[in-house]
Design a protein around this motif. Structure first.
Motif, PDB file in Angstrom:
ATOM      1  N   ARG A 138      11.632   3.769  -1.203  1.00  0.00           N
ATOM      2  CA  ARG A 138      10.272   4.816  -0.751  1.00  0.00           C
ATOM      3  C   ARG A 138       9.334   4.379  -0.125  1.00  0.00           C
ATOM      4  N   ARG A 147       6.261   4.415   0.613  1.00  0.00           N
ATOM      5  CA  ARG A 147       4.798   3.641   0.843  1.00  0.00           C
ATOM      6  C   ARG A 147       5.189   3.215  -1.557  1.00  0.00           C
ATOM      7  N   SER A 148       4.228   2.488  -1.197  1.00  0.00           N
ATOM      8  CA  SER A 148       4.211   2.007  -3.226  1.00  0.00           C
ATOM      9  C   SER A 148       4.419   3.001  -3.629  1.00  0.00           C
ATOM     10  N   GLN A 149       3.516   4.225  -3.470  1.00  0.00           N
ATOM     11  CA  GLN A 149       2.667   5.167  -4.583  1.00  0.00           C
ATOM     12  C   GLN A 149       3.874   6.119  -4.374  1.00  0.00           C
ATOM     13  N   ASP A 150       4.368   6.429  -4.127  1.00  0.00           N
ATOM     14  CA  ASP A 150       5.360   7.159  -3.884  1.00  0.00           C
ATOM     15  C   ASP A 150       6.479   7.093  -5.454  1.00  0.00           C
ATOM     16  N   LEU A 151       7.142   8.288  -5.509  1.00  0.00           N
ATOM     17  CA  LEU A 151       8.094   8.211  -6.650  1.00  0.00           C
ATOM     18  C   LEU A 151       8.962   7.530  -7.222  1.00  0.00           C
ATOM     19  N   GLN A 152       9.459   6.829  -7.270  1.00  0.00           N
ATOM     20  CA  GLN A 152      11.443   6.460  -7.252  1.00  0.00           C
ATOM     21  C   GLN A 152      11.971   7.175  -7.565  1.00  0.00           C
TER      22      GLN A 152
END
Length: 452
Positions: free
Chosen positions: A15, A17-22
């Protein structure tokens, strides 16, 4: 020696960014997913059940009239505006978003029988049993400002007095003419106090009138003598007429297929016709247990809504024989008028209990902002449900509706009567000479004759 290894680049599944979906990779090879159909079937079943759990079609009631609501009109230029007219002569403009009155149009001394709005949305035309046609100026301030005071009243721009009471009115989709129905069909211009044309085909009182959305000079009417008549304003006389066994209360043209219209009839059914071939109905829409009072097509042309004397509102597919949805409440009385909203998301009904009611066109639809992931999920579940809709369990859940007890009993009685009539006809045919009795199809049975 050849060695096979799995090689993966970290860029493909890491990912940013940490907010992105896996990121997930799936192999859609059917040989590797032997249980795919079983899994999809369970998903379809669960989607059908969840639809029933989240089915909350009723949004709210709009109260303010003091007598039964007889007619409604949409404003083609404003999505959240709707006009309603009642038996006590009161006309109101409602803001659907806030569900309250924006403006009142007093003046009629009797029941308001018909409402329509001009193509540009600037003029409201009303007619009533007091033999007057009134033109009202609908200012943008009324429509744009939802904080407008509800006791604000408008004055008519023009009042035209005529010899007979009026039953309905409709405006051209493209043009300056409007037509009224009563003892005869009158064609009016905004700037003339007398009709510019009058049509009469020896009919009894004309009770509904609708202009064609595709050809502005074509209009259809229904009358008390059980006839449906087509008129062409370019001709000096009516064009065609079909006489049915029971009276037609209202007519609606399909906006996407302007050669087709659907008639709401007294015999509990709706009949779809092709205007070029009136000797046979294209489709018979059944399910109501009392007279169908009003009908309106969705802007998409794929569905239409009906209101009935049996105190229910039903939604039909344009080519479906039975309704896909039925709406009812304990307090709602006989429904006299129904309308689809201009975005096809809502249905508005007006009934005998002085209330307008706002319903969702899709009972389980989620209101408010829907995120892209949610929308994709809904679309996927809808597609899966559609794929397995023919299977008995899914079909049973999707079709099931709770009916009010009077409607349920009346439907059973009606079914028994129709079945008894069918058996009687079969026995009569079996005991008659071969070929002496011809069974008429349902689509022709209710038509007496066509006149040109």
């Amino acid at each position: 020696m050849k060695v096979k290894v799995i090689s993966r680049s970290t860029d493909e599944f890491t990912r940013e960014r940490s907010q992105d979906l896996q990121r997930v990779f799936r192999n859609f090879d059917p040989s590797l997913r032997s249980q795919e159909k079983a899994v999809e079937y369970v998903r379809a079943l669960n989607a059908a059940k969840l639809d029933k759990i989240f089915a909350r079609p009723f949004i709210g009631a709009m109260d303010g009239h003091r007598d039964s609501i007889k007619c409604m009109a949409k404003n083609p230029n404003h999505l959240k505006a709707i006009f309603s007219g009642s038996d006590d002569g009161d006309i109101r403009l409602w803001d659907i978003a806030s569900r309250r009155t924006v403006c009142q149009f007093p003046g009629h001394q009797g029941a308001v029988q018909g409402l329509t709005v001009s193509t540009d949305g600037s003029i409201l035309v009303s007619c009533g049993s007091d033999c007057t046609v009134r033109l009202w100026n609908v200012s943008d301030a009324h429509l744009a400002d939802s904080d407008y005071l509800s006791d604000n009243s408008a004055k008519p721009q023009a009042v035209y007095v005529w010899k007979n009471a009026f039953r309905a009115v409709d405006h051209q989709w493209d043009g300056d003419l409007f037509a009224t129905a009563g003892a005869q069909v009158d064609i009016w211009n905004h700037n003339r106090s007398q009709p510019v044309n009058t049509f009469d085909w020896g009919a009894d009182t004309t009770i509904s009138i609708r202009f064609n959305p595709g050809e502005p000079n074509i209009l259809a009417t229904s009358a008390n003598d059980r006839s449906i008549t087509l008129y062409d304003l370019r001709m000096s006389s009516p064009a065609r007429k079909v006489i049915m066994r029971t009276k037609t209360n209202s007519i609606a043209w399909n906006p996407m297929e302007p050669m087709n219209f659907t008639a709401a009839n007294e015999d509990c059914n709706c009949y779809s016709y092709d205007a070029r071939k009136l000797e046979e109905a294209k489709c018979v829409h059944k399910d109501h247990v009392s007279a169908v009072m009003d009908i309106d097509f969705s802007p998409t042309g794929r569905e239409f809504v009906t209101g009935s004397y049996d105190r229910t509102v039903r939604i039909f597919q344009y080519n479906g024989g039975h309704s896909r949805e039925i709406y009812h409440t304990k307090r709602m009385q006989r429904v006299f008028c129904v309308k689809y909203s201009c975005d096809a998301s809502y249905v508005i009904s007006g009934s005998d209990d002085t209330n307008l009611r706002l319903w969702k066109a899709k009972a389980s639809e989620q209101l408010g902002v829907v995120l892209p992931r949610e929308r994709k999920k809904h679309e996927y579940l809808e597609a899966v449900k559609n794929r397995y809709k023919h299977l008995p369990e899914v079909k049973r859940i999707v079709r099931h509706r709770h009916l009010p007890r009077p409607v349920y009993k009346a439907a059973n009685l009606r079914r028994t009567m129709i079945e008894a009539e069918r058996r009687k006809e079969q026995r009569r045919k079996a005991h008659s000479a071969p070929g002496s009795m011809v069974t008429e199809p349902v689509r022709k049975r209710r038509i007496i004759k066509e006149v040109e």
